[in-house]
Design a protein around this motif. Structure first.
Motif, PDB file in Angstrom:
ATOM      1  N   ILE A  92       0.872  -1.176   0.000  1.00  0.00           N
ATOM      2  CA  ILE A  92       0.000   0.000   0.000  1.00  0.00           C
ATOM      3  C   ILE A  92       0.907   1.224   0.000  1.00  0.00           C
ATOM      4  O   ILE A  92       1.756   1.366   0.887  1.00  0.00           O
ATOM      5  N   ALA A  93       0.760   2.079  -1.000  1.00  0.00           N
ATOM      6  CA  ALA A  93       1.550   3.312  -1.107  1.00  0.00           C
ATOM      7  C   ALA A  93       3.038   3.034  -0.987  1.00  0.00           C
ATOM      8  O   ALA A  93       3.781   3.786  -0.336  1.00  0.00           O
ATOM      9  N   GLY A  94       3.494   1.937  -1.591  1.00  0.00           N
ATOM     10  CA  GLY A  94       4.901   1.597  -1.580  1.00  0.00           C
ATOM     11  C   GLY A  94       5.398   0.906  -0.326  1.00  0.00           C
ATOM     12  O   GLY A  94       6.583   0.583  -0.222  1.00  0.00           O
ATOM     13  N   VAL A  95       4.502   0.663   0.618  1.00  0.00           N
ATOM     14  CA  VAL A  95       4.876   0.002   1.874  1.00  0.00           C
ATOM     15  C   VAL A  95       4.383  -1.440   1.826  1.00  0.00           C
ATOM     16  O   VAL A  95       3.198  -1.679   1.588  1.00  0.00           O
ATOM     17  N   PRO A  96       5.274  -2.423   2.026  1.00  0.00           N
ATOM     18  CA  PRO A  96       4.852  -3.820   1.906  1.00  0.00           C
ATOM     19  C   PRO A  96       3.857  -4.225   2.981  1.00  0.00           C
ATOM     20  O   PRO A  96       3.965  -3.804   4.137  1.00  0.00           O
ATOM     21  N   LEU A  97       2.877  -5.023   2.576  1.00  0.00           N
ATOM     22  CA  LEU A  97       1.941  -5.619   3.518  1.00  0.00           C
ATOM     23  C   LEU A  97       2.603  -6.822   4.173  1.00  0.00           C
ATOM     24  O   LEU A  97       3.217  -7.648   3.493  1.00  0.00           O
ATOM     25  N   CYS A  98       2.471  -6.910   5.496  1.00  0.00           N
ATOM     26  CA  CYS A  98       3.171  -7.953   6.244  1.00  0.00           C
ATOM     27  C   CYS A  98       2.222  -8.584   7.264  1.00  0.00           C
ATOM     28  O   CYS A  98       1.377  -7.902   7.852  1.00  0.00           O
ATOM     29  N   PHE A  99       2.384  -9.892   7.480  1.00  0.00           N
ATOM     30  CA  PHE A  99       1.502 -10.637   8.362  1.00  0.00           C
ATOM     31  C   PHE A  99       1.379  -9.991   9.750  1.00  0.00           C
ATOM     32  O   PHE A  99       2.381  -9.534  10.319  1.00  0.00           O
ATOM     33  N   THR A 100       0.153  -9.982  10.292  1.00  0.00           N
ATOM     34  CA  THR A 100      -0.050  -9.558  11.676  1.00  0.00           C
ATOM     35  C   THR A 100      -0.775 -10.594  12.522  1.00  0.00           C
ATOM     36  O   THR A 100      -0.663 -10.572  13.750  1.00  0.00           O
ATOM     37  N   ASP A 101      -1.537 -11.519  11.911  1.00  0.00           N
ATOM     38  CA  ASP A 101      -2.211 -12.564  12.675  1.00  0.00           C
ATOM     39  C   ASP A 101      -2.831 -13.557  11.709  1.00  0.00           C
ATOM     40  O   ASP A 101      -2.888 -13.312  10.491  1.00  0.00           O
ATOM     41  N   ALA A 102      -3.324 -14.670  12.258  1.00  0.00           N
ATOM     42  CA  ALA A 102      -3.969 -15.684  11.420  1.00  0.00           C
ATOM     43  C   ALA A 102      -4.864 -16.556  12.283  1.00  0.00           C
ATOM     44  O   ALA A 102      -4.682 -16.674  13.502  1.00  0.00           O
TER      45      ALA A 102
END
Length: 309
Positions: free
Chosen positions: A208-218
């Motif tokens: 998003i806007a050049g910032v990688p999406l990274c896991f936070t929970d599952a």
């Protein structure tokens, strides 16, 4: 796009310290059992217990002894950074099931966790503290710097979710036998361990806007499908916070393939997720972390259609 509806604010009947706010602020993991919500926060030594419905205040259940410093930076350095809360299904070891809370492992103080067994009355026994140092050392040997943000248990395996950042972009699942997890964390004889039998699978979750999406929970569904959350946090470090650009909910199939990612309609940092299937729709609960001790964490609900995937 996923549309969120507010459910409740995580206020407390009593704070963890008289000089702390009467709410959870940095909620980071969520499990629903019956009509109760269990929530860990990454800046507390406690587990939060909240009624699923209504506006009542929650209670705190102690996990670790002692008080954390009140000053922000000192607290950040000393906290166990509990980022994971997951349900251990009923088994011979835990006949009524249990809750598993894990520190992120991003610093040495964050190499511990806790297991809380449910008793016959559905209440939690005292926390059993577990040492994650050996396990996390093995993981570092495999993937480098670690930042564990989620976990699920499927069949006889546990799957950990490694969170990346702008510098270390590795988002990955780490799957290995639950039996080995217990051997690494509960067995006193640390010299008898076999090499961790782990399957590591990286994922590209987009940005998003050049910032990688990274896991936070599952969390998991009955057929082994994984529902996860990920956030785009503008930071290059597993220790330092950054501006959150937004979050998503994603689906990983029982074959470990990334099926889809769906944007959330609010700019929040979604840090915890719970999911239940009702009439071929997935009912979600999400909990947030505002990275601001004065701001209470929020619980939202949402729906995903199209199940089974």
């Amino acid at each position: 796009m996923i549309l969120l509806s507010p459910v409740k604010t995580l206020t407390l009947s009593s704070p963890s310290h008289k000089h702390r706010h009467s709410h959870l602020s940095a909620a980071s993991g969520l499990v629903q059992v019956g009509n109760w919500l269990y929530v860990v926060a990454d800046d507390e030594n406690h587990l939060g217990l909240f009624a699923r419905d209504g506006d009542g205040h929650g209670e705190l259940i102690p996990l670790f002894s002692g008080d954390l410093p009140l000053e922000l930076e000192e607290r950040k350095a000393a906290k166990p950074d509990l980022e994971v809360l997951t349900l251990i299904p009923a088994s011979k070891k835990y006949p009524n099931g249990a809750l598993l809370a894990l520190g992120s492992g991003s610093k040495e103080a964050r190499h511990k966790g806790a297991i809380l067994s449910f008793n016959d009355q559905g209440e939690l026994d005292d926390a059993e503290i577990i040492d994650l140092a050996l396990l996390y050392h093995e993981l570092k040997e495999e993937i480098g710097k670690i930042n564990i943000e989620g976990a699920v248990i499927i069949d006889k395996d546990i799957i950990l979710f490694q969170r990346g950042n702008k510098k270390n972009k590795l988002n990955a699942t780490i799957r290995f036998p639950l039996k080995q997890f217990y051997q690494y964390t509960l067995t006193k004889d640390k010299k008898s361990k076999h090499k961790l039998d782990a399957i590591i699978r990286p994922y590209d979750l987009g940005e998003i806007a050049g910032v990688p999406l990274c896991f936070t929970d599952a969390t998991t569904l009955p057929d082994g499908t994984i529902i996860f959350t990920a956030a785009a946090e503008n930071t290059s470090d597993a220790y330092l916070d950054g501006q959150c650009m937004g979050s998503i909910v994603g689906v990983i199939t029982s074959q470990s393939d990334l099926h889809s990612t769906i944007a959330i309609d609010k700019i929040i940092k979604a840090e915890g997720v719970e999911a239940q299937v009702v009439n071929n729709k997935i009912h979600l609960l999400l909990v947030t972390d505002a990275d601001d001790a004065t701001a209470p964490a929020q619980v939202y609900t949402a729906e995903l259609s199209g199940y089974p995937f």
